[in-house]
Write a protein that holds these residues in place. Structure first.
Motif: not given
Length: 161
Positions: A81-108
């Motif tokens: 469960f601790l891994y899940w929380i940190f995986q979720l947080g890391g994933g959100i942060a990585g996708a967010g920074l990627g959107a800032i760098i690229s200027g667009s959000y990939s749609n799921i």
């Protein structure tokens, strides 16, 4: 104090970093001019992070993988469960920074010309294959000490991307 933090959260932090890099890569390549090369970029990024993180956390970087490893008895429930929380947080942060760098959000969403049933079936199938490959190459006693587990895991994701 820092030693206590490291002992409690060090492995989970590695999960956050690995998942961060994976989602950052996905965000940057999926909507890029080189989107046709996205599966290779994603698989290679995962492979590198698996080799980097495996000695620290086991390099799960995916809640399904953490669940499979817990079911195999190689991880306890609270740590999963601790891994899940940190995986979720890391994933959100990585996708967010990627959107800032690229200027667009990939749609799921479901890809063009595919149904929800097809997309869900493919996701379940490749999640199973990924978990199988991780269990077979990275956690099985007969493969202990091998040097190919990261490549096998990365190329599995490349095939499924």
């Amino acid at each position: 104090m820092l030693e206590n933090f490291r002992k409690t959260f060090g492995k989970a932090m590695m999960e956050a970093i690995g998942t961060f890099v994976l989602l950052l890569t996905i965000q940057l390549v999926v909507d890029s001019a080189s989107a046709d090369k996205a599966p290779m970029a994603i698989g290679l990024a995962l492979m590198v992070m698996v080799y980097a993180g495996a000695p620290i956390s086991g390099a799960h970087y995916n809640p399904a993988v953490s669940l499979a490893i817990m079911l195999r008895g190689k991880q306890d429930l609270p740590e999963m469960f601790l891994y899940w929380i940190f995986q979720l947080g890391g994933g959100i942060a990585g996708a967010g920074l990627g959107a800032i760098i690229s200027g667009s959000y990939s749609n799921i969403g479901v890809g063009k010309d595919f149904t929800l049933t097809q997309a869900f079936s493919a996701e379940i199938c490749f999640a199973f294959v990924l978990c199988f490959v991780v269990l077979a190459t990275a956690t099985h006693s007969k493969t202990a000490g091998n040097g190919y587990y990261g490549a096998a895991i990365g190329f599995t994701v490349t095939a499924g991307a």
